[in-house]
Motif scaffolding. Structure first.
Motif, mmCIF file in Angstrom:
data_model
loop_
_atom_site.group_PDB
_atom_site.id
_atom_site.type_symbol
_atom_site.label_atom_id
_atom_site.label_comp_id
_atom_site.label_asym_id
_atom_site.label_seq_id
_atom_site.Cartn_x
_atom_site.Cartn_y
_atom_site.Cartn_z
ATOM 1 N N LEU A 120 0.834 -1.206 0.000
ATOM 2 C CA LEU A 120 0.000 0.000 0.000
ATOM 3 C C LEU A 120 0.865 1.251 0.000
ATOM 4 N N GLY A 121 1.915 1.220 0.827
ATOM 5 C CA GLY A 121 2.825 2.356 0.916
ATOM 6 C C GLY A 121 3.538 2.634 -0.392
ATOM 7 N N ALA A 122 3.869 1.563 -1.115
ATOM 8 C CA ALA A 122 4.552 1.728 -2.407
ATOM 9 C C ALA A 122 3.650 2.447 -3.401
ATOM 10 N N PHE A 123 2.362 2.100 -3.383
ATOM 11 C CA PHE A 123 1.420 2.783 -4.271
ATOM 12 C C PHE A 123 1.277 4.252 -3.873
ATOM 13 N N LEU A 124 1.188 4.504 -2.569
ATOM 14 C CA LEU A 124 1.085 5.887 -2.099
ATOM 15 C C LEU A 124 2.325 6.688 -2.485
ATOM 16 N N LEU A 125 3.489 6.095 -2.267
ATOM 17 C CA LEU A 125 4.744 6.765 -2.598
ATOM 18 C C LEU A 125 4.863 6.992 -4.103
ATOM 19 N N ARG A 126 4.325 6.092 -4.885
ATOM 20 C CA ARG A 126 4.359 6.240 -6.347
ATOM 21 C C ARG A 126 3.686 7.537 -6.775
ATOM 22 N N TYR A 127 2.521 7.826 -6.175
ATOM 23 C CA TYR A 127 1.807 9.056 -6.525
ATOM 24 C C TYR A 127 2.538 10.293 -5.996
ATOM 25 N N ALA A 128 3.165 10.157 -4.830
ATOM 26 C CA ALA A 128 3.927 11.288 -4.279
ATOM 27 C C ALA A 128 5.126 11.612 -5.182
ATOM 28 N N ILE A 129 5.819 10.580 -5.637
ATOM 29 C CA ILE A 129 6.968 10.784 -6.523
ATOM 30 C C ILE A 129 6.516 11.342 -7.869
ATOM 31 N N ARG A 130 5.389 10.855 -8.336
ATOM 32 C CA ARG A 130 4.867 11.366 -9.603
ATOM 33 C C ARG A 130 4.538 12.848 -9.492
ATOM 34 N N LEU A 131 3.967 13.255 -8.343
ATOM 35 C CA LEU A 131 3.681 14.677 -8.128
ATOM 36 C C LEU A 131 4.972 15.475 -8.132
ATOM 37 N N TYR A 132 6.013 14.914 -7.536
ATOM 38 C CA TYR A 132 7.322 15.570 -7.527
ATOM 39 C C TYR A 132 7.820 15.810 -8.951
ATOM 40 N N LYS A 133 7.521 14.872 -9.847
ATOM 41 C CA LYS A 133 8.019 14.964 -11.224
ATOM 42 C C LYS A 133 7.186 15.895 -12.095
ATOM 43 N N VAL A 134 5.848 15.753 -12.023
ATOM 44 C CA VAL A 134 5.006 16.511 -12.959
ATOM 45 C C VAL A 134 4.404 17.783 -12.345
ATOM 46 N N ARG A 135 4.185 17.757 -11.030
ATOM 47 C CA ARG A 135 3.693 18.922 -10.281
ATOM 48 C C ARG A 135 2.447 19.563 -10.913
ATOM 49 N N ASP A 136 1.398 18.744 -11.061
ATOM 50 C CA ASP A 136 0.141 19.280 -11.581
ATOM 51 C C ASP A 136 -1.018 18.926 -10.646
ATOM 52 N N ALA A 137 -2.140 19.592 -10.835
ATOM 53 C CA ALA A 137 -3.298 19.428 -9.954
ATOM 54 C C ALA A 137 -3.909 18.039 -10.068
ATOM 55 N N LYS A 138 -3.909 17.466 -11.264
ATOM 56 C CA LYS A 138 -4.491 16.148 -11.475
ATOM 57 C C LYS A 138 -3.775 15.089 -10.633
ATOM 58 N N THR A 139 -2.459 15.119 -10.643
ATOM 59 C CA THR A 139 -1.680 14.155 -9.870
ATOM 60 C C THR A 139 -1.857 14.380 -8.374
ATOM 61 N N ALA A 140 -1.965 15.636 -7.962
ATOM 62 C CA ALA A 140 -2.190 15.938 -6.545
ATOM 63 C C ALA A 140 -3.518 15.347 -6.074
ATOM 64 N N LYS A 141 -4.540 15.448 -6.915
ATOM 65 C CA LYS A 141 -5.833 14.868 -6.552
ATOM 66 C C LYS A 141 -5.745 13.353 -6.475
ATOM 67 N N GLN A 142 -4.992 12.754 -7.380
ATOM 68 C CA GLN A 142 -4.795 11.306 -7.341
ATOM 69 C C GLN A 142 -4.077 10.891 -6.060
ATOM 70 N N LEU A 143 -3.107 11.697 -5.633
ATOM 71 C CA LEU A 143 -2.392 11.419 -4.386
ATOM 72 C C LEU A 143 -3.349 11.522 -3.200
ATOM 73 N N MET A 144 -4.215 12.499 -3.207
ATOM 74 C CA MET A 144 -5.180 12.657 -2.127
ATOM 75 C C MET A 144 -6.080 11.423 -2.026
ATOM 76 N N LEU A 145 -6.588 10.971 -3.161
ATOM 77 C CA LEU A 145 -7.454 9.789 -3.168
ATOM 78 C C LEU A 145 -6.692 8.544 -2.731
ATOM 79 N N ALA A 146 -5.430 8.451 -3.162
ATOM 80 C CA ALA A 146 -4.597 7.316 -2.757
ATOM 81 C C ALA A 146 -4.338 7.331 -1.259
ATOM 82 N N SER A 147 -4.190 8.521 -0.693
ATOM 83 C CA SER A 147 -3.934 8.624 0.743
ATOM 84 C C SER A 147 -5.156 8.188 1.552
#
Length: 300
Positions: free
Chosen positions: A252-279
């Protein structure tokens, strides 16, 4: 007034009540409290479980009602909040205050019937949320740190309700949900950045959707996962999960971290929302795994 109009009015009142107390959020808090209770209890007391659920809902409902009273002038400015009961004019401040006051007194009283420590932590949660976190939201990004304290109380509150004791076990549950809130709320602050800006809220650690904020999100996501795995090592008293559950938490943590790292790379609102849902999925499934682990071990 026709029957249809009466029914519509009733629906509106119920909907406003749900909004002023933030029912979905309140129910998620109750879920966390129940999970903590099941982890701490030896023999389930259904009456205590009912009291915890009702008291927990009152506690969160009161905090949210007070919050909306205080922020009513700012809520008008933001798209996501301008249709809330108070800024839209559907509910008066006096009515909201009565709801908040009744919920506060009722919540603390109900939790006191469980044990005094549970009531104390419930009262502390309301105080910090309303008196510290809410006014700090427009002054400093540190408000998220302050808000993470009452936000982390429900998971541990259940354990205290079950045992009438605060030790390393509820302390660990507190830390898990404490660290989890940073990537969760910073993700929300990221994809709602423009709307929060209208209300003058400072939710991101740097005040910007930049690389530094994204870096901190990744770091706190790692801390969340690491803290979640501590019970595997048998160093947290009666709070323990098996290595199998530890692996599930790690996945579960790996999936959560995946979205956090993706946000670090692309830094957009869509990915941030995906991270929120994943959290949200992470903390919910974590609590289910913790509880399931305990009862499966008891049955084997």
């Amino acid at each position: 007034m026709s029957i249809t109009q009466v029914d519509t009015a009733k629906v509106s009142v119920i909907q406003d009540f749900k909004e002023i107390t933030k029912m979905r959020l309140a129910l998620s808090v109750v879920f966390s409290s129940v999970a903590g209770y099941l982890l701490g209890v030896d023999t389930i007391s259904w009456s205590t479980l009912v009291l915890l659920s009702i008291g927990g809902y009152f506690m969160v409902g009161a905090s949210n009602a007070f919050n909306q009273i205080i922020e009513r002038d700012l809520d008008v400015l933001m798209d996501r909040t301008k249709n809330r009961p108070i800024p839209s004019g559907r509910m008066s401040v006096n009515t909201a205050f009565i709801i908040a006051a009744v919920f506060t007194i009722s919540g603390i009283s109900v939790l006191y019937f469980i044990n005094p420590q549970t009531a104390m932590f419930g009262a502390i949660s309301i105080f910090i949320y309303v008196s510290l976190y809410t006014p700090l939201k427009t002054k400093t990004p540190l408000s998220v740190f302050v808000g993470a304290i009452p936000g982390a109380i429900p998971f541990m509150l259940g354990w205290v309700a079950a045992t009438n004791d605060f030790g390393i076990e509820p302390g660990t549950l507190f830390m898990i949900q404490f660290f989890w809130q940073f990537p969760h709320f910073w993700a929300i602050g990221w994809f709602l950045f423009d709307d929060y800006k209208k209300g003058g809220f400072f939710m991101l650690p740097t005040g910007k959707r930049d690389k530094s904020t994204a870096t901190q999100i990744v770091i706190y996501t790692v801390w969340t996962v690491v803290t979640s795995l501590i019970p595997v090592f048998g160093v947290t008293g009666k709070l323990y999960i098996t290595p199998v559950s530890g692996v599930l938490i790690l996945i579960l943590g790996a999936f959560l971290l995946r979205y956090a790292i993706r946000l670090y790379k692309v830094r957009d609102a869509k990915t941030a929302k995906q991270l929120m849902l994943a959290s949200v999925s992470y903390i919910t499934l974590l609590q289910i795994i913790y509880v399931a682990d305990k009862f499966i071990r008891a049955w084997i």
